[in-house]
Design a protein around this motif. Structure first.
Motif, PDB file in Angstrom:
ATOM      1  N   THR A 179      39.230 -39.154  29.288  1.00  0.00           N
ATOM      2  CA  THR A 179      38.644 -40.180  30.161  1.00  0.00           C
ATOM      3  C   THR A 179      38.140 -41.353  29.326  1.00  0.00           C
ATOM      4  O   THR A 179      37.771 -41.198  28.159  1.00  0.00           O
ATOM      5  N   MET A 180      38.108 -42.534  29.951  1.00  0.00           N
ATOM      6  CA  MET A 180      37.627 -43.720  29.254  1.00  0.00           C
ATOM      7  C   MET A 180      36.158 -43.575  28.876  1.00  0.00           C
ATOM      8  O   MET A 180      35.729 -44.012  27.804  1.00  0.00           O
ATOM      9  N   ASP A 181      35.377 -42.970  29.731  1.00  0.00           N
ATOM     10  CA  ASP A 181      33.948 -42.823  29.462  1.00  0.00           C
ATOM     11  C   ASP A 181      33.727 -41.982  28.207  1.00  0.00           C
ATOM     12  O   ASP A 181      32.916 -42.335  27.338  1.00  0.00           O
ATOM     13  N   ARG A 182      34.487 -40.876  28.074  1.00  0.00           N
ATOM     14  CA  ARG A 182      34.314 -40.009  26.921  1.00  0.00           C
ATOM     15  C   ARG A 182      34.819 -40.704  25.642  1.00  0.00           C
ATOM     16  O   ARG A 182      34.196 -40.593  24.583  1.00  0.00           O
ATOM     17  N   ILE A 183      35.947 -41.403  25.754  1.00  0.00           N
ATOM     18  CA  ILE A 183      36.468 -42.134  24.596  1.00  0.00           C
ATOM     19  C   ILE A 183      35.448 -43.157  24.115  1.00  0.00           C
ATOM     20  O   ILE A 183      35.158 -43.264  22.920  1.00  0.00           O
ATOM     21  N   HIS A 184      34.884 -43.923  25.052  1.00  0.00           N
ATOM     22  CA  HIS A 184      33.945 -44.980  24.693  1.00  0.00           C
ATOM     23  C   HIS A 184      32.693 -44.407  24.031  1.00  0.00           C
ATOM     24  O   HIS A 184      32.226 -44.914  22.999  1.00  0.00           O
ATOM     25  N   LYS A 185      32.159 -43.334  24.584  1.00  0.00           N
ATOM     26  CA  LYS A 185      30.948 -42.743  24.017  1.00  0.00           C
ATOM     27  C   LYS A 185      31.205 -42.184  22.620  1.00  0.00           C
ATOM     28  O   LYS A 185      30.382 -42.336  21.715  1.00  0.00           O
TER      29      LYS A 185
ATOM     30  N   ALA B  91      35.118 -33.301  23.596  1.00  0.00           N
ATOM     31  CA  ALA B  91      35.434 -33.376  25.020  1.00  0.00           C
ATOM     32  C   ALA B  91      35.383 -31.992  25.670  1.00  0.00           C
ATOM     33  O   ALA B  91      34.874 -31.837  26.794  1.00  0.00           O
ATOM     34  N   ASP B  92      35.896 -30.971  24.979  1.00  0.00           N
ATOM     35  CA  ASP B  92      35.862 -29.609  25.519  1.00  0.00           C
ATOM     36  C   ASP B  92      34.422 -29.127  25.698  1.00  0.00           C
ATOM     37  O   ASP B  92      34.101 -28.399  26.647  1.00  0.00           O
TER      38      ASP B  92
END
Length: 303
Positions: A43-49, A34-35
């Protein structure tokens, strides 16, 4: 940076008494990911990816559930963090494996066979004593491997690292105490770099996966398990067998059963008695006792 938030969250979990080595590694990997993308919040988008890149659905669920708890922890202070929904990557589908109740003679055979392992170090004696201890106390293998020599006390075994984070004292039979003392005498002459109660050639306690493999291999060698890939007795079945056999011992006395269940919950280190009930399986002894009780009730002889 999220990596700093991970350190804070891990410290919080450990202060609660939760072992978090695997979780820390996973969260650290996510934080670096993420960093790298410049995220200041989860964010949900980053978690999902990130979870979608997992090697299996089971691993994706594990990562997602870990990140969900992490994000909700941060969101309590900063609503800018995501509030991931429950089970976005599905629920755990794998059922619990069917238990196998080991007979005393089977356990004795495995304990004898382990002493024939081709190893000149203390390992065969370690596995011999360890398997015996699991059989007569119903301890979790992780608890037994975490024992230190100082945890062997006059009053019993002090379990400091239980699954729920608590501690408990396990009284042990005099024969168990004598066996551990004999093992410690042999251990004192072996190479050691730790104060672990059970050690192998590394001077430290073996890991759980190695102990499981040794047990499964011996069970297969003795004909208690089928070929690789087929179900059969597992190391954890020593705990299961202990719970069932201990209840069988007082099956004739229903008031004793009621008291025994509460004591068994504490002895096994369960946080709720429902977890203890799961270990109970129908056996001939218990079925005969239930049948006799129902017959007495039907004939009006029940107290």
């Amino acid at each position: 940076m999220l990596i700093q938030q991970v350190a804070r969250y891990v410290d919080y979990r450990r202060k609660l008494g939760v072992g978090f080595e695997g979780g820390e590694q996973t969260l650290t990997l996510f934080a670096h990911y993420a960093d790298k993308h410049g995220d200041s919040h989860v964010t949900m988008d980053r978690i999902h990816k990130w979870c979608s890149q997992a090697c299996s659905p089971e691993r994706a669920r594990y990562k997602y559930n870990l990140l969900r708890r992490f994000s909700m922890f941060l969101r309590a202070e900063d609503p800018g963090h995501a509030a991931p929904p429950i089970s976005a990557f599905g629920r755990r589908q794998r059922p619990r494996p069917a238990p196998h109740l080991l007979q005393p003679e089977q356990i004795a055979a495995i304990m004898s066979a382990v002493l024939t392992l081709p190893n000149t170090s203390i390992a065969p004696y370690t596995y011999h004593c360890l398997i015996g201890l699991l059989a007569v106390t119903g301890m979790r293998v992780s608890e037994a491997l975490a024992l230190q020599r100082s945890d062997f006390t006059r009053d019993g075994l002090l379990v400091r690292r239980s699954k729920g984070g608590g501690s408990r004292l396990l009284p042990i039979h005099s024969t168990t105490r004598e066996t551990i003392e004999a093992y410690l005498h042999r251990r004192s002459r072996a190479f050691s770099v730790s104060d672990d109660l059970f050690i192998v050639s590394t001077g430290r306690a073996p890991d759980r996966s190695t102990v499981r493999k040794v047990f499964a291999g011996l069970a297969r060698q003795l004909g208690f398990r089928g070929p690789v890939g087929t179900p059969g007795p597992r190391l954890h079945d020593l705990r299961h067998s202990f719970a069932v056999r201990s209840l069988e011992a007082c099956a004739h006395d229903y008031e004793a059963v009621r008291r025994h269940m509460a004591a068994l919950r504490d002895y096994l280190g369960h946080s709720h008695i429902e977890h203890t009930y799961w270990y109970l399986e129908a056996t001939p002894v218990l079925m005969r006792s239930i049948a006799a009780a129902n017959e007495d009730r039907y004939l009006g002889r029940a107290q």
